[in-house]
Design a protein around this motif. Structure first.
Motif, PDB file in Angstrom:
ATOM      1  N   CYS A 566       0.769  -1.360  -0.035  1.00 52.39           N
ATOM      2  CA  CYS A 566      -0.020   0.027  -0.115  1.00 52.39           C
ATOM      3  C   CYS A 566       0.780   1.360  -0.004  1.00 52.39           C
ATOM      4  O   CYS A 566       0.292   2.336  -0.383  1.00 52.39           O
ATOM      5  CB  CYS A 566      -1.138  -0.135   1.294  1.00 52.39           C
ATOM      6  N   GLY A 567       2.098   1.186   0.572  1.00 53.46           N
ATOM      7  CA  GLY A 567       2.852   2.350   0.413  1.00 53.46           C
ATOM      8  C   GLY A 567       2.674   3.161   1.753  1.00 53.46           C
ATOM      9  O   GLY A 567       1.852   2.735   2.590  1.00 53.46           O
ATOM     10  N   GLY A 568       3.679   3.976   1.969  1.00 55.57           N
ATOM     11  CA  GLY A 568       3.491   4.828   3.362  1.00 55.57           C
ATOM     12  C   GLY A 568       4.433   4.533   4.239  1.00 55.57           C
ATOM     13  O   GLY A 568       4.952   3.435   4.465  1.00 55.57           O
ATOM     14  N   PRO A 569       4.303   5.371   5.378  1.00 54.50           N
ATOM     15  CA  PRO A 569       5.057   5.088   6.729  1.00 54.50           C
ATOM     16  C   PRO A 569       4.485   4.159   7.549  1.00 54.50           C
ATOM     17  O   PRO A 569       3.495   3.488   7.266  1.00 54.50           O
ATOM     18  CB  PRO A 569       5.112   6.405   7.249  1.00 54.50           C
ATOM     19  N   PRO A 570       5.123   3.784   8.680  1.00 53.39           N
ATOM     20  CA  PRO A 570       4.688   3.116   9.697  1.00 53.39           C
ATOM     21  C   PRO A 570       3.196   3.202  10.149  1.00 53.39           C
ATOM     22  O   PRO A 570       3.046   4.571   9.981  1.00 53.39           O
ATOM     23  CB  PRO A 570       5.646   2.873  10.830  1.00 53.39           C
ATOM     24  N   SER A 571       2.543   2.397  10.569  1.00 50.65           N
ATOM     25  CA  SER A 571       1.019   2.608  10.894  1.00 50.65           C
ATOM     26  C   SER A 571       0.873   4.009  11.781  1.00 50.65           C
ATOM     27  O   SER A 571      -0.022   4.745  12.005  1.00 50.65           O
ATOM     28  CB  SER A 571       0.364   1.451  11.385  1.00 50.65           C
ATOM     29  N   ALA A 572       1.932   3.961  12.739  1.00 52.65           N
ATOM     30  CA  ALA A 572       1.637   4.949  13.759  1.00 52.65           C
ATOM     31  C   ALA A 572       1.941   6.332  13.265  1.00 52.65           C
ATOM     32  O   ALA A 572       1.520   7.430  13.977  1.00 52.65           O
ATOM     33  CB  ALA A 572       2.858   4.820  15.074  1.00 52.65           C
ATOM     34  N   GLU A 573       2.692   6.746  11.978  1.00 45.99           N
ATOM     35  CA  GLU A 573       2.710   7.934  11.268  1.00 45.99           C
ATOM     36  C   GLU A 573       1.880   7.988  10.214  1.00 45.99           C
ATOM     37  O   GLU A 573       1.873   9.130   9.209  1.00 45.99           O
ATOM     38  CB  GLU A 573       4.074   7.977  10.901  1.00 45.99           C
ATOM     39  N   ALA A 574       0.967   6.755   9.847  1.00 45.88           N
ATOM     40  CA  ALA A 574       0.291   6.965   8.540  1.00 45.88           C
ATOM     41  C   ALA A 574      -1.024   7.882   8.465  1.00 45.88           C
ATOM     42  O   ALA A 574      -1.500   8.113   9.711  1.00 45.88           O
ATOM     43  CB  ALA A 574      -0.283   5.593   8.249  1.00 45.88           C
ATOM     44  N   THR A 575      -1.251   8.506   7.420  1.00 47.85           N
ATOM     45  CA  THR A 575      -2.550   9.217   7.405  1.00 47.85           C
ATOM     46  C   THR A 575      -3.800   8.498   7.586  1.00 47.85           C
ATOM     47  O   THR A 575      -3.686   7.114   7.375  1.00 47.85           O
ATOM     48  CB  THR A 575      -2.658   9.847   6.239  1.00 47.85           C
ATOM     49  N   ALA A 576      -4.953   8.997   7.776  1.00 47.86           N
ATOM     50  CA  ALA A 576      -6.167   8.081   7.901  1.00 47.86           C
ATOM     51  C   ALA A 576      -6.450   7.523   6.340  1.00 47.86           C
ATOM     52  O   ALA A 576      -6.833   6.458   6.702  1.00 47.86           O
ATOM     53  CB  ALA A 576      -7.387   9.303   8.101  1.00 47.86           C
ATOM     54  N   GLY A 577      -6.404   8.266   5.373  1.00 46.51           N
ATOM     55  CA  GLY A 577      -6.366   7.416   4.107  1.00 46.51           C
ATOM     56  C   GLY A 577      -5.486   6.262   4.013  1.00 46.51           C
ATOM     57  O   GLY A 577      -6.063   5.079   3.564  1.00 46.51           O
ATOM     58  N   GLN A 578      -4.302   6.292   4.429  1.00 44.82           N
ATOM     59  CA  GLN A 578      -3.224   5.199   4.157  1.00 44.82           C
ATOM     60  C   GLN A 578      -3.870   4.064   5.159  1.00 44.82           C
ATOM     61  O   GLN A 578      -3.849   2.673   4.879  1.00 44.82           O
ATOM     62  CB  GLN A 578      -2.069   5.650   4.537  1.00 44.82           C
ATOM     63  N   LEU A 579      -4.236   4.477   6.408  1.00 43.11           N
ATOM     64  CA  LEU A 579      -4.854   3.262   7.555  1.00 43.11           C
ATOM     65  C   LEU A 579      -5.912   2.737   7.031  1.00 43.11           C
ATOM     66  O   LEU A 579      -5.955   1.345   6.948  1.00 43.11           O
ATOM     67  CB  LEU A 579      -5.001   4.100   8.839  1.00 43.11           C
ATOM     68  N   ARG A 580      -6.810   3.579   6.443  1.00 44.87           N
ATOM     69  CA  ARG A 580      -8.171   2.492   5.634  1.00 44.87           C
ATOM     70  C   ARG A 580      -7.635   1.937   4.618  1.00 44.87           C
ATOM     71  O   ARG A 580      -8.514   1.002   4.411  1.00 44.87           O
ATOM     72  CB  ARG A 580      -9.223   3.852   5.282  1.00 44.87           C
ATOM     73  N   GLU A 581      -6.639   2.287   3.756  1.00 52.28           N
ATOM     74  CA  GLU A 581      -6.583   1.416   2.767  1.00 52.28           C
ATOM     75  C   GLU A 581      -5.834   0.047   3.258  1.00 52.28           C
ATOM     76  O   GLU A 581      -5.863  -1.043   2.637  1.00 52.28           O
ATOM     77  CB  GLU A 581      -5.296   2.027   1.803  1.00 52.28           C
ATOM     78  N   ARG A 582      -5.204   0.168   4.224  1.00 49.08           N
ATOM     79  CA  ARG A 582      -4.675  -1.133   4.687  1.00 49.08           C
ATOM     80  C   ARG A 582      -5.418  -1.878   5.222  1.00 49.08           C
ATOM     81  O   ARG A 582      -5.388  -3.190   5.311  1.00 49.08           O
ATOM     82  CB  ARG A 582      -3.400  -0.722   5.704  1.00 49.08           C
ATOM     83  N   ILE A 583      -6.473  -1.287   6.071  1.00 54.59           N
ATOM     84  CA  ILE A 583      -7.661  -2.218   6.503  1.00 54.59           C
ATOM     85  C   ILE A 583      -8.442  -2.952   5.673  1.00 54.59           C
ATOM     86  O   ILE A 583      -8.528  -4.156   5.891  1.00 54.59           O
ATOM     87  CB  ILE A 583      -8.464  -1.258   7.461  1.00 54.59           C
ATOM     88  N   LYS A 584      -8.497  -2.056   4.574  1.00 52.16           N
ATOM     89  CA  LYS A 584      -9.214  -2.642   3.346  1.00 52.16           C
ATOM     90  C   LYS A 584      -8.389  -3.912   2.761  1.00 52.16           C
ATOM     91  O   LYS A 584      -9.062  -5.177   2.319  1.00 52.16           O
ATOM     92  CB  LYS A 584      -9.458  -1.822   2.214  1.00 52.16           C
ATOM     93  N   LYS A 585      -7.246  -3.866   2.585  1.00 52.62           N
ATOM     94  CA  LYS A 585      -6.284  -4.979   2.027  1.00 52.62           C
ATOM     95  C   LYS A 585      -5.944  -5.963   2.810  1.00 52.62           C
ATOM     96  O   LYS A 585      -6.163  -7.220   2.472  1.00 52.62           O
ATOM     97  CB  LYS A 585      -4.787  -4.277   1.551  1.00 52.62           C
ATOM     98  N   VAL A 586      -6.088  -5.744   4.281  1.00 47.64           N
ATOM     99  CA  VAL A 586      -5.859  -7.080   5.132  1.00 47.64           C
ATOM    100  C   VAL A 586      -7.227  -7.698   5.185  1.00 47.64           C
ATOM    101  O   VAL A 586      -7.110  -8.956   5.089  1.00 47.64           O
ATOM    102  CB  VAL A 586      -5.579  -6.778   6.290  1.00 47.64           C
ATOM    103  N   GLN A 587      -8.227  -6.963   4.776  1.00 52.43           N
ATOM    104  CA  GLN A 587      -9.668  -7.690   4.847  1.00 52.43           C
ATOM    105  C   GLN A 587      -9.578  -8.619   3.473  1.00 52.43           C
ATOM    106  O   GLN A 587     -10.228  -9.591   3.581  1.00 52.43           O
ATOM    107  CB  GLN A 587     -10.932  -6.809   4.853  1.00 52.43           C
ATOM    108  N   GLU A 588      -9.200  -7.984   2.636  1.00 43.61           N
ATOM    109  CA  GLU A 588      -9.234  -8.639   1.256  1.00 43.61           C
ATOM    110  C   GLU A 588      -8.219  -9.830   1.383  1.00 43.61           C
ATOM    111  O   GLU A 588      -8.836 -11.108   0.948  1.00 43.61           O
ATOM    112  CB  GLU A 588      -8.658  -7.925   0.303  1.00 43.61           C
ATOM    113  N   TRP A 589      -7.035  -9.831   2.018  1.00 44.19           N
ATOM    114  CA  TRP A 589      -6.397 -11.151   2.346  1.00 44.19           C
ATOM    115  C   TRP A 589      -7.160 -12.156   2.812  1.00 44.19           C
ATOM    116  O   TRP A 589      -7.032 -13.282   2.647  1.00 44.19           O
ATOM    117  CB  TRP A 589      -5.095 -10.643   2.880  1.00 44.19           C
TER     118      TRP A 589
END
Length: 594
Positions: A566-589
């Motif tokens: 998904c790209g971006g920094p560690p989750s502690a530093e990620a933006t809201a959009g980046q966090l939502r994209e990762r949630i969506k991706k792990v749900q997909e997996w």
């Protein structure tokens, strides 16, 4: 009695006066002098913004009083050893000889008086009282708020100078936030029953800016992601400028200032670029980094050498050669000086035009004193630039540059209300210490800075904000760093508005999917609270935990894979959009594995 007090002054006095004022008093100085001569008060308080020429006014008045035999000698009380010597040098230029090395005993007949420090008066108040009793004395109390730095100093000043024939109190910055009366300052009760200091003459930053006596200040604010480890071993990540607790703000701020991270090198590089631009119009313009401690100062100097290829002057407040180094930097035309604490009032270098506020002192008094190092104007159109971390207190002070404050007694405290100036006294006492001894602060707030990065945040000018976030080195950041160093105040405002419009137009041409969130204009940026970010991080961690049970892979491996995909920094530093994209991706997996 004539009101033209410069009857025997050199046409060149003061030697470093701003444009058009070298051979005459400025309007405010003449106005204050006229008021003094008309009223002939025993005590007079003049409040004038840093860089306006308080020293010139005071010495011209001293010259007048000596010439008309109102007083027979002069005592100047200054906050620091360096300032004491500066007073003696300035006085000598108009024929008033002050001994800056006086310690005790009879004074040589070659001198008209002495220059001492508040600390020196605190040690031997009776010595100075005896001098005042023996001869009619004018006492000039420079930065009078220092008489309240400790109870002993205030009491010593009262004891020493009570018999003085005349007392002139000077200050150029907001008064202290405590409620202890300052010696020889008059307080008047207002309609609200609160007593406030009453100045006999006030010349604020706003007036001085309008008169061209001081430079307009452009504040360039930098944000960024910070990560640190607490004493308890917890790793915390936060972004400068986000809503945080007071402790978290302090630790994020100190993480930003850590020379081993990326924030300071990026900000110093930007500040040096700004200095290069300013030097196109002001060839001898200099830069100053205000550091918190000696180790940081030396580390910043090393970074500046790597960035510029030239050595920076380092000034430490307990160094016996500090005054000499300041004087050399004043004249040599070099680029950078790094100083610790004493710079708030201990440096008078008119060529300073670019500053980096790299200290965690968050008092309005220290901030005003620090910014005051850059506002002294020498000719029309000069501007000052100060780089700041995006810390709410500092941004507030920057937006209130033109606010004039009086010293308030009987300060009311509303229940539950947090006074932003309430804790300034302890910090101010620390800031004004002559030596950089270990204060024990590191042990009290032990933490470990892990990493930091810098993001250009915004420009603050004349109470307004311009620009939006951009990466260091980006075209957007360069637009603001490249503002000419010689501009009239209204031209600065116009140029900032044009740069902001250009930045917004450039960002709007990008599709949302391609635009970096940091470069989106404010009207298209999602508003996400700190609480919402915490909930998103918690949700992501829950999803990753569930996926761990499905796959047997460690948490760290899954987080790393999400960042890779998904790209971006560690989750502690990620933006809201980046966090939502990762949630969506792990749900997909997880769905694929069912």
């Amino acid at each position: 009695m004539t009101t033209t007090a410069s009857h025997h002054l050199s046409p060149a006095f003061p030697g470093r006066a701003p444009w058009g004022t070298a051979n005459k008093l400025r309007a405010w100085q003449q106005g204050a002098l006229d008021r003094y001569i008309q009223n002939q008060p025993r005590d007079f308080l003049a409040v004038a913004t840093p860089g306006a020429g308080k020293t010139t006014f005071a010495l011209t008045l001293a010259s007048w009083l000596l010439h008309h035999h109102v007083v027979q000698q002069v005592t100047v009380v200054a906050p620091t050893e360096h300032l004491k010597k500066q007073w003696a040098e300035a006085a000598a230029r108009i024929g008033i000889r002050l001994d800056p090395e006086y310690s005790a005993g009879p004074l040589s007949k070659d001198y008209h008086g002495v220059a001492v420090t508040y600390a020196g008066v605190g040690v031997r108040p009776m010595l100075h009282r005896n001098r005042c009793e023996q001869r009619k004395t004018l006492v000039i109390l420079d930065e009078i708020h220092h008489a309240g730095d400790s109870k002993s100093w205030g009491e010593a000043c009262l004891e020493a100078f009570d018999p003085a024939t005349r007392r002139l109190a000077l200050t150029g910055t907001p008064f202290r936030s405590d409620t202890n009366p300052i010696p020889f300052v008059t307080y008047e009760e207002g309609n609200d029953g609160i007593r406030r200091s009453s100045a006999d003459y006030t010349y604020g930053y706003g007036n001085a800016l309008g008169d061209g006596v001081v430079r307009p200040v452009i504040f360039l604010s930098y944000s960024g992601n910070m990560r640190w480890r607490t004493k308890a071993g917890d790793e915390i990540a936060a972004r400068l400028g986000e809503p945080m607790t007071k402790d978290a703000i302090s630790q994020a701020w100190r993480t930003a200032l850590d020379p081993r991270g990326d924030w300071m090198p990026n900000v110093l590089r930007a500040a040096d670029q700004r200095l290069t631009e300013v030097r196109k119009g002001i060839p001898d313009a200099g830069g100053l980094v205000i550091a918190s401690d000696q180790d940081s100062a030396r580390a910043y100097a090393k970074l500046l050498r790597e960035i510029t290829g030239t050595k920076a002057t380092v000034v430490l407040s307990d160094d016996t050669g500090a005054s000499k180094r300041i004087d050399e930097f004043s004249e040599d035309g070099s680029r950078w000086m790094v100083a610790v604490r004493m710079v708030s009032e201990g440096v008078d270098v008119p060529r300073l035009a670019v500053g980096v506020y790299a200290t965690t002192i968050s008092t309005p008094l220290f901030f005003a004193q620090a910014v005051g190092r850059f506002v002294r104007s020498r000719r029309r159109g000069e501007t000052a630039s100060v780089f700041l971390p995006t810390i709410p207190y500092l941004l507030g002070f920057a937006n209130e540059m033109e606010v004039e404050r009086d010293h308030v007694l009987d300060k009311p405290k509303k229940q539950g209300e947090e006074d932003p100036y309430a804790e300034s006294e302890k910090e101010m006492d620390e800031a004004n210490k002559q030596e950089d001894e270990d204060t024990g602060e590191e042990e009290q707030m032990s933490f470990e800075a892990l990493e930091s990065d810098a993001v250009f945040d915004r420009v603050l000018y004349d109470g307004a904000e311009f620009g939006m976030q951009a990466h260091p080195g980006s075209e957007e950041e360069q637009d603001y760093l490249g503002i000419p160093g010689l501009l009239e105040p209204d031209q600065v405002q116009m140029l900032l508005q044009k740069r902001q419009s250009r930045q917004i137009a450039h960002s709007r041409r990008k599709p949302d999917a391609e635009a970096d969130l940091l470069e989106l204009p404010a009207d298209r940026r999602p508003v996400v609270s700190h609480k919402e970010l915490l909930e998103l991080r918690k949700s992501l961690n829950t999803m990753v935990g569930a996926y761990v049970h499905q796959t047997g892979k460690p948490h760290g491996v899954i987080h790393t894979e999400l960042r890779r995909v998904c790209g971006g920094p560690p989750s502690a530093e990620a933006t809201a959009g980046q966090l939502r994209e990762r949630i969506k991706k792990v749900q997909e997996w997880a769905t694929r594995m069912r």
